[in-house]
Design a protein around this motif. Sequence first.
Motif, short mmCIF file in Angstrom:
data_model
loop_
_atom_site.label_atom_id
_atom_site.label_comp_id
_atom_site.label_asym_id
_atom_site.label_seq_id
_atom_site.Cartn_x
_atom_site.Cartn_y
_atom_site.Cartn_z
N ARG A 1 49.82 63.45 65.39
CA ARG A 1 50.20 62.59 66.51
C ARG A 1 49.53 61.22 66.46
O ARG A 1 49.95 60.30 67.12
N GLY A 2 48.45 61.09 65.70
CA GLY A 2 47.72 59.83 65.64
C GLY A 2 46.24 60.10 65.50
O GLY A 2 45.81 61.10 64.92
N TRP A 3 45.40 59.21 66.03
CA TRP A 3 43.96 59.36 65.93
C TRP A 3 43.30 58.96 67.23
O TRP A 3 43.86 58.21 68.03
N GLU A 4 42.09 59.47 67.43
CA GLU A 4 41.30 59.16 68.61
C GLU A 4 39.85 58.96 68.20
O GLU A 4 39.36 59.60 67.26
N LEU A 5 39.16 58.07 68.90
CA LEU A 5 37.73 57.85 68.71
C LEU A 5 36.99 58.86 69.58
O LEU A 5 37.06 58.81 70.80
N VAL A 6 36.27 59.80 68.94
CA VAL A 6 35.69 60.91 69.70
C VAL A 6 34.17 60.98 69.62
O VAL A 6 33.56 61.80 70.31
N GLY A 7 33.53 60.18 68.75
CA GLY A 7 32.08 60.31 68.64
C GLY A 7 31.41 59.10 68.03
O GLY A 7 32.02 58.36 67.24
N ASP B 1 43.78 54.05 75.22
CA ASP B 1 44.73 55.00 74.64
C ASP B 1 44.18 55.71 73.41
O ASP B 1 44.78 56.68 72.95
N PHE B 2 43.05 55.27 72.85
CA PHE B 2 42.46 56.01 71.74
C PHE B 2 40.96 56.25 71.91
O PHE B 2 40.37 57.04 71.17
N ASP B 3 40.32 55.59 72.86
CA ASP B 3 38.87 55.71 73.05
C ASP B 3 38.55 56.87 73.98
O ASP B 3 38.92 56.85 75.15
N ARG B 4 37.86 57.87 73.46
CA ARG B 4 37.50 59.04 74.26
C ARG B 4 35.99 59.10 74.53
O ARG B 4 35.46 60.15 74.89
N LEU B 5 35.28 57.99 74.34
CA LEU B 5 33.83 57.98 74.51
C LEU B 5 33.45 57.42 75.88
O LEU B 5 34.09 56.50 76.39
N GLU C 1 58.64 58.49 69.89
CA GLU C 1 58.44 57.04 69.90
C GLU C 1 59.71 56.34 69.43
O GLU C 1 60.40 56.84 68.53
N VAL C 2 60.02 55.20 70.05
CA VAL C 2 61.15 54.37 69.64
C VAL C 2 60.67 52.93 69.57
O VAL C 2 59.53 52.61 69.88
N GLY D 1 55.39 54.02 77.57
CA GLY D 1 54.25 53.13 77.34
C GLY D 1 54.09 52.84 75.88
O GLY D 1 54.77 53.43 75.02
N LYS D 2 53.18 51.93 75.57
CA LYS D 2 52.93 51.54 74.20
C LYS D 2 52.22 52.66 73.44
O LYS D 2 51.42 53.39 74.00
N SER D 3 52.49 52.76 72.13
CA SER D 3 51.83 53.73 71.28
C SER D 3 50.42 53.27 70.98
O SER D 3 50.00 52.18 71.37
N VAL D 4 49.65 54.10 70.25
CA VAL D 4 48.26 53.78 69.93
C VAL D 4 48.18 52.47 69.16
O VAL D 4 47.34 51.61 69.43
N ARG D 5 49.08 52.26 68.21
CA ARG D 5 49.03 51.03 67.41
C ARG D 5 49.66 49.85 68.12
O ARG D 5 49.52 48.71 67.68
#
Length: 582
Positions: free
Chosen positions: A25-31, A365-369, A531-532, A560-564
């Motif tokens: 699905r993509g990537w996330e910042l987790v640590g 949308d990608f920052d989980r910290l 996604e479109v 909404g907008k995607s991660v990129r």
Amino acid sequence: MAQRIVGLDIGAYSIKAVILESSFRGWELVGFNEMKVSSEYVQADSLISQETPLEEEEEDSFVVEDDTEEESDAPEEETSGDEEKETAEPAEPVLNRKHLVLQHLVRKHGADWEAIYTAIDGDRISLKLISQPFTEQKQIDPTLGHALGDVLPFSLEDKVFDYQILSKAPGDTLLLVGIVDRQHMIDYLEDFRSVGKDPKAVIIDSIALGNLFEQLPIENATEGSVALIDFGHRKTTICVMRKGHMAFVRTIPIGGQDITQALAKKFDYEFEEAERLKHLQGYAPSSDLDVLEDADPQIPETIESALRPLLLQIRLSLHAFRSRSKEDLDTVYITGGASRLGNLEAHLTESLGVPTRTFQYLQSDFDRLADSKDVEAEMTMGLGMAFSGLQGSRLKRLNLRKGDLAFKGDFDLWKGRIAHIAISMTVIFAFFLVNIWSQFHVLGSEDERMSQSIAQTCQKILGIQVADPKICISQMMEVIGKESTGGSKLKPEISHLTLYDELVSRLMKDDTQVDVSELEIAEKKIKIKGEVDAIPTVGTIVENIKGYNCFRNINQGPTGKSVRGDKTQFSLNIPIDCVTKK
């Protein structure tokens, strides 16, 4: 399945680990983990080899990280700090301290580090920009060594080199080549193996900055020219992007510690005491900022003097880029721990003549910290290294793990299991064939019994004999439909396969480009996420799907907008209702 990707930034001041979690699905910042190595003054590493010093590069090459000739043109008071480096008393060996900190960091936080990507300092690397007439990697690889031998002032015999494709054009491929001492690479990898880890790739720090622009597109980055400057403890790294492609990189062996050293000398402080003074009261002066009341004016004056050699080298670097590209920079973005110096943005804007802004890239949308903004500047380089582990770029990436030094972790893990896997697959395939034969045999008998049962039921309901079961069922459904109450005609149950076929055909109608990330077909409803290219496309898809009588009511979720940031995400909940009114 999600994978943990770690960008490990091994700096002179601290070692920083940035952890991404990557899935389909993509990537996330987790640590993010950081451990301090030293706050003392650290001497710059030597260039590629003391025996083979680098000469000045040609006009079509990248600037080499040897600043001695350029610094000689500076006024006497604008020293680069090299004299201080030569006279500074050597502290505990830096490499030993780094190894101990790396060992402790891995022991404490690295249990789930699955894929590590790191970088060798730019001042241990020779960089060369070279053009090749080939566009295919299989043609570039065998000829690159000969091409380098014609332009380098040293032998490649004891060196490791690799390249990154910057751009392609018919008959012309632009390469960025990195070269490092082979023994340095061996020692570097051995440090990792001694702590039980093995990096998948070793890049160079300036390329890590370029990765940020590729994965986190910002304004002007794909249209004009922008620079990202990482102010570190011991060195400063520059990466210039022109129309979305890396066009210039350089490492300057001057960093935040040189400011601290100047303050320590001015006020006769110990290094750590001068470091605290810089953090608490230090700022770079500018014309629109008055000296703060009750503040010692010698502090900004000392900082300004310490910044002059660095700013001279930055100006020379940006001038070299302008001379080659014939373009001016739109914006300079700054990051790194030393970029936190007070009023540095305004000081650089005045000194460089280019609008300067702090690089702020973290997005919800990608920052989980939690509290990640507090360490955003420190994470930049490590995040760029971690991006090396993400898929997406169609161009070859530089990786100094080559030949017998290449990463073999995955192969070593599986090569001992290949024979066992082959035997297991043979047995499984044999059972599969037996199972298929059995099912065909059973299905053949079952099909015959079912046809007889349908014929008997047809005889009872219709009073006639019908040989074809499909015709019989059709005629029985007509009778059932006519006798049903409530003014409705009930359709026979629709299979999931039919629903799936209808949904896919309507999603792709008129060559609509849809990237489906989640599809769930339950008994009474369908859930779909994807996604479109734009929001209007979502409306078109909804209207197309409504054209099927089982999908008349559609509940559209938020878009909404995607991660990129280049796609629009959507979600639909579709109740399955195959009843049509008369």
